[in-house]
Design an enzyme around this catalytic site. Structure first.
Site, mmCIF file in Angstrom:
data_model
loop_
_atom_site.group_PDB
_atom_site.id
_atom_site.type_symbol
_atom_site.label_atom_id
_atom_site.label_comp_id
_atom_site.label_asym_id
_atom_site.label_seq_id
_atom_site.Cartn_x
_atom_site.Cartn_y
_atom_site.Cartn_z
ATOM 1 N N GLU A 203 -1.215 -8.603 5.123
ATOM 2 C CA GLU A 203 -1.235 -8.698 6.593
ATOM 3 C C GLU A 203 -2.663 -8.626 7.150
ATOM 4 O O GLU A 203 -2.884 -8.849 8.325
ATOM 5 C CB GLU A 203 -0.349 -7.608 7.208
ATOM 6 C CG GLU A 203 -0.974 -6.224 7.339
ATOM 7 C CD GLU A 203 -1.102 -5.472 6.016
ATOM 8 O OE1 GLU A 203 -0.689 -6.024 4.982
ATOM 9 O OE2 GLU A 203 -1.629 -4.344 6.027
ATOM 10 N N HIS B 185 -3.366 -5.750 0.923
ATOM 11 C CA HIS B 185 -2.790 -5.922 2.263
ATOM 12 C C HIS B 185 -2.743 -7.387 2.685
ATOM 13 O O HIS B 185 -3.692 -7.872 3.322
ATOM 14 C CB HIS B 185 -3.642 -5.168 3.288
ATOM 15 C CG HIS B 185 -3.509 -3.682 3.214
ATOM 16 N ND1 HIS B 185 -2.596 -2.973 3.954
ATOM 17 C CD2 HIS B 185 -4.187 -2.765 2.486
ATOM 18 C CE1 HIS B 185 -2.702 -1.681 3.688
ATOM 19 N NE2 HIS B 185 -3.667 -1.524 2.800
ATOM 20 N N CYS C 177 0.845 -1.195 0.000
ATOM 21 C CA CYS C 177 0.000 0.000 0.000
ATOM 22 C C CYS C 177 0.882 1.246 0.000
ATOM 23 O O CYS C 177 1.599 1.492 -0.956
ATOM 24 C CB CYS C 177 -0.955 -0.053 1.193
ATOM 25 S SG CYS C 177 -2.270 1.162 1.137
#
Lengths: 749, 233
Positions: B205, B203, B86
């Site tokens: 994560e 993302h 990002c």
């Protein structure tokens, strides 16, 4: 020299209030003092019109850790030494003038309230109301507000997990922007907003002080605008810098969670800036303060003491540090690349004394400043009520069975029913990695990291009901918020409220406010959900037309085991679907205050009702059935009625639905009536559960005294059939996504 | 394996990345302030998402001058695995470690939603456990993720197999409807010439646990962990 009317108007004080002030002070206030008293005695800071009513709220409970109104937000014990901190606040007037910045700084303000408590903000919810989208001005406000809520929260890295959007002519020219923030803290590390310890320094941290937002509290938020001059007040709207707030939030959290022994208090600067934060934390601590305005870092030269004291520049906090740790605190903020300036110190004597360039410019006794006059009135029912309440709904023509499918599709496309995905996809819903149930269902669910627990969050208020019966509307807002979290498997534990009303000096508006507060109080007692924090926004009207009375309720529910939770969609075929809380057949009276009545007949009428005891039985039943792992889904039956609720469950979960009961009686009432206290559940099929599913559901409902009907079954055919309605799930989704596609449906009549 | 997670002023995926690497996957991971100048003790570097410097001027344009970035460039050139997610992707583009730029989403709105990504391209330690055509489900959350590069650069990226992830539908088809931000060629993630530096808008994560929506993102971390073991052997 007698005070001029102009000077009083500038600070929104009446002649009588000024006379009272002079009497209490024993002298005339100077210009700086008048500005300070005006702000502190405004409705926004002083709650002079609402305080007597707010005392009616039940506020105590085993889990409540704060005294209502005593701190920046309310704190609720959730076990394991952890607590949830929460509050909802309005930023209506600024958003009416400058929607992006108004909404953005509304988020910024409520987030500061949460981290001022020493908590880390973990969720934002936004409860929004606008005039119909058929007007270009309302579309501008809607788009700007949503962008502002997202723009600020996204930059902070706090997920926005829920809220409401409602459109009605009741908000033409006066949108409502209420933002709720929820934080998590170790209970032992909560920070108070009290100034204590004579000689302790007052440290101003964060942004520099500019001329923005002067008179925000007294001017914008605390009066009506008969001539719609708010446009001219655009300079009174602050401009947000979420980047600065992000640094401030991280620094304050590090300070509170790791070095709590360095400080005695934290206070954010919100409405009325330095004035209210310094005076209020002195009042809470029973002390005074000496301020040297020369130490306040400025954004521009030539600011007067008046401007410095009343500036509402954003992203500023006051840290009341222990004298011996002042340098440690300054070093911590320096590491986060933030200013930290000692602007004064705590003194004895309950007086705030302010100097500038070596000269005393104001001396304000904190008790006078924080105890404005209180006004209690006897409200008078609004003139419109009798006619609207006695309107004969049974005289309206019923819907033709052949039109039922088209009616459902048109209901799903209505701005008040349609999918909110177009709004919440503009918000980061996941950052911090706690989001278990994202926006789109009845309530959001977050896990509490490091535990097996979860929390459920929702906001609610049906303003049409409040308009037709503010007592029922207030009670129903609590009942429906509780129902929303119950539908995720959570037990409701506490609420926060934002009371949005018109001009309280009008007796009909006062009636609405007083009735709503009574309704909320009653419901909070029944559901055992104390009010732990809140905010009041009055004078919401355009010309002489007040907004719909809108007491927004934000609720917290607790889930012991977050892996065992409920959701709203029909996810599995072959499940029996039950309507709990009523029969399918409904009287015409259930159309009262309904979306269908307004869309089909252009009417906001009828006599809405709520049965709190029945609600409580229903909610206990859901939690009991969920405990027994009986439920596959649970969905609150509210705006749009039963047909819309069933359609939503089908769309959210993807499974089809086949009804097997007739819709008897009035078709419009059965399909789209909005009787309160109903939940649609799908039940685990008998073969997957020892002792059966549906049979047990019926038994539990009977013993709980809750009406229950098995109305159909989920399937994998992609079809949706209920009574005369025959559609497919893609048909439903096509209609429901109208707002996502940015279509503006025909005007609300 | 020891990960360095860089925190610029305004970064917000630092904790999420730490949670997944440390709590979920049991790795060593440190969050480092952007003034750090020595990353020699780390086996991999993560530039997480967020709004570094409030996205002022241009996303990533100020963070690229942060003291730590000189060191990030140095270890990247040495071959240490570096991932920019990002805002981290934007920083990598601004710092010249990756070509191209991230423009405003074509919707002109912020977008947070789940996307599907198809694995393509050549070797990279960040996706070694994924085969060409594999599809993973990972969310995006950005206002400026519209990847753009000039035709020449794009052809080079495609020819050299440096497009690693493309937005696609659930079945792996790359369609206009599955492109959430207008990225040219549905590009979601690219690598440098060596393959050790990956930049991606989605993302991973946030896709680390079933409870919060899925575990597809872990394949990236598992890939780099396995690759580092292979390198040691």
């Amino acid at each position: 020299m007698p005070v001029t009317q102009e000077a009083l108007d500038a600070v929104a004080l009446s002649r009588e209030e000024y006379a009272l002030l002079v009497q209490q002070l024993g002298r005339e206030p100077n210009e700086v003092e008048l500005g300070m008293f005006g702000s502190l005695w405004s409705e926004h800071c002083g709650y002079k019109n609402s305080k007597p009513l707010l005392r009616l709220f039940p506020t105590g409970g085993d889990r409540v850790l704060t005294r209502a109104g005593a701190e920046n937000a309310g704190a609720i014990d959730i076990g394991d030494g952890l607590c949830i901190v929460m509050k909802v606040e309005s930023h209506n007037h600024p958003s009416a003038i400058e929607p992006y910045e108004g909404a953005a700084t509304g988020v910024g303000g409520i987030v500061r309230d949460i981290f001022a408590m020493g908590a880390y903000p973990i969720a934002i919810l936004d409860s929004l109301r606008f005039g119909p989208l058929s007007s270009a001005q309302n579309r501008y406000l809607f788009n700007g507000v949503v962008a502002g809520v997202g723009g600020y929260g996204n930059c902070l890295g706090i997920p926005n997990v829920g809220g409401e959007v409602f459109f009605s002519t009741g908000y033409d020219g006066n949108p409502l922007v209420n933002a709720m923030c929820v934080g998590l803290a170790e209970t032992s590390k909560l920070v108070s907003a009290r100034a204590r310890g004579i000689g302790n320094p007052l440290l101003l941290v964060g942004a520099d002080t500019g001329r923005d937002g002067i008179h925000g509290a007294s001017g914008l938020a605390s009066r009506t605008d008969p001539e719609a001059r708010f446009e001219e007040m655009r300079p009174a709207v602050q401009v947000g810098n979420p980047f600065m707030e992000k640094l401030l939030m991280e620094a304050c959290y590090e300070l509170a969670s790791e070095h709590g022994d360095w400080i005695v208090g934290l206070q954010d600067l919100g409405a009325a800036g330095l004035t209210s934060s310094i005076v209020e934390c002195c009042a809470k601590g029973g002390v005074g303060a000496l301020l040297d305005l020369d130490q306040v870092p400025r954004r521009e030269d030539g600011m007067t003491p008046y401007e410095v004291m009343l500036s509402e520049s954003q992203e500023r906090m006051i840290v009341i540090a222990k004298r011996e740790h002042a340098a440690d605190v300054a070093a911590l903020f320096a590491r986060w690349e933030l200013h930290c300036n000692e602007i004064g110190e705590v003194t004895e004597g309950r007086e705030v004394v302010i100097s500038s360039e070596g000269v005393e410019v104001a001396r304000v006794p904190v008790d006078i400043a924080t105890e404005p006059p209180e006004y209690t009135r006897v409200g008078v029912a609004p003139a419109y009520l009798a006619d609207l309440n006695s309107f004969d709904l049974s005289a309206l023509p019923d819907i033709d069975p052949g039109d039922a499918t088209a009616a459902l599709l048109s209901m799903l496309a209505r701005p008040n029913v349609a999918s909110r995905r177009g709004v919440y996809r503009q918000y980061d819903q996941q950052v911090l990695n706690n989001t278990v149930v994202a926006p789109g269902g009845d309530a959001a669910v977050l896990r509490i990291a490091g535990t097996t627990r979860g929390i459920a969050l929702a906001t609610d208020c049906n303003a049409r009901v409040c308009y037709l019966d503010p007592y029922v509307g207030g009670a129903l807002a609590v009942a429906e918020a509780a129902r929303n979290v119950v539908c995720t498997g959570a037990s409701p534990v506490a609420v926060t409220d934002c009371l949005n009303f018109g001009d309280p000096t009008r007796l009909d508006v006062y009636f609405q406010m007083s009735q709503a507060v009574h309704g909320i109080s009653e419901a909070c007692s029944v559901f055992d959900t104390p009010v732990v924090s809140g905010n009041v926004s009055l004078f919401n009207q355009t010309g002489d037309r007040p907004i719909y009375p809108t007491p927004v309720i934000g609720i917290l529910g607790l889930i012991e085991d977050v892996s065992h939770r409920l959701q709203a969609g029909f996810t599995h075929p072959g499940c029996d679907v039950w309507l709990l809380g009523s029969s399918v057949e409904q009287p015409a009276a259930s159309l009262a205050a309904s979306e269908y009545l307004e869309s089909e007949h252009g009417l906001v009428a009828g006599c809405p009702s709520v049965d709190l005891q029945a609600e409580a039985r229903l909610q206990r039943l859901i939690l009991r059935a969920h405990d027994e792992s009986l439920l596959q889904s649970a969905h609150d039956c509210s705006e749009g009625g039963l047909a819309v609720t069933l359609a939503e469950s089908a769309m959210l979960g993807g499974a089809g639905f086949e009804g097997f009961v007739e819709v008897t009686g009035r078709l419009d009432a059965g399909l789209f009536g909005e009787a309160a206290g109903r939940i649609v559940v799908s039940v685990v099929p008998d073969i997957f559960r020892q002792g059966g599913g549906s049979g047990r559901m019926g038994d539990l409902a009977r013993s709980a005294g809750v009406p229950a009907v098995r109305i159909g079954r989920t399937n994998d055919s992609g079809a949706f059939r209920f009574g005369p309605i025959d559609a497919t799930i893609p048909d439903l989704i096509e209609a429901w996504e109208s707002l996502v596609r940015g279509e503006v449906p025909a005007s609300i009549r | 394996m020891r990960f360095a997670i860089i925190r610029f002023p305004g970064t917000w995926s630092d904790r999420d990345t730490h949670h997944v690497l440390h709590t979920v996957l049991g790795q060593q991971a440190d969050i480092l302030w952007h003034r750090e100048t020595d990353l020699s003790a780390y086996d991999a570097v993560v530039l997480p998402g967020g709004f570094s410097y409030g996205d002022f001027l241009r996303c990533g344009a100020i963070a690229r001058f942060s003291p730590v970035m000189e060191e990030v460039v140095r270890v990247a050139k040495k071959g240490v695995p570096v991932i920019g997610i990002c805002n981290g992707f934007q920083v990598l583009c601004e710092s010249g470690l990756l070509p191209g730029a991230l423009m405003r989403n074509d919707s002109l709105q912020f977008r947070c939603e789940w996307t599907h990504l198809r694995r393509e391209g050549g070797n990279t330690p960040w996706a070694s456990k994924l085969s060409t055509g594999d599809v993973i489900r990972v969310p995006i959350s950005h206002g400026e993720g519209n990847y753009f590069a000039d035709v020449e650069t794009r052809e080079r990226l495609e020819d050299d197999g440096r497009v690693i992830f493309r937005y696609c539908d659930g079945s792996g088809l790359v369609t206009p409807e599955s492109n959430p931000n207008g990225s040219v060629g549905n590009i979601a993630g690219i690598i440098n010439a060596k393959g050790n530096v990956l930049g991606m808008m989605p993302h991973p994560e946030r896709a680390g646990e079933t409870l919060t929506g899925g575990t597809d993102g872990n394949i990236l971390w598992q890939s780099v962990i396995e690759s580092s073991l292979t390198m040691v052997v």
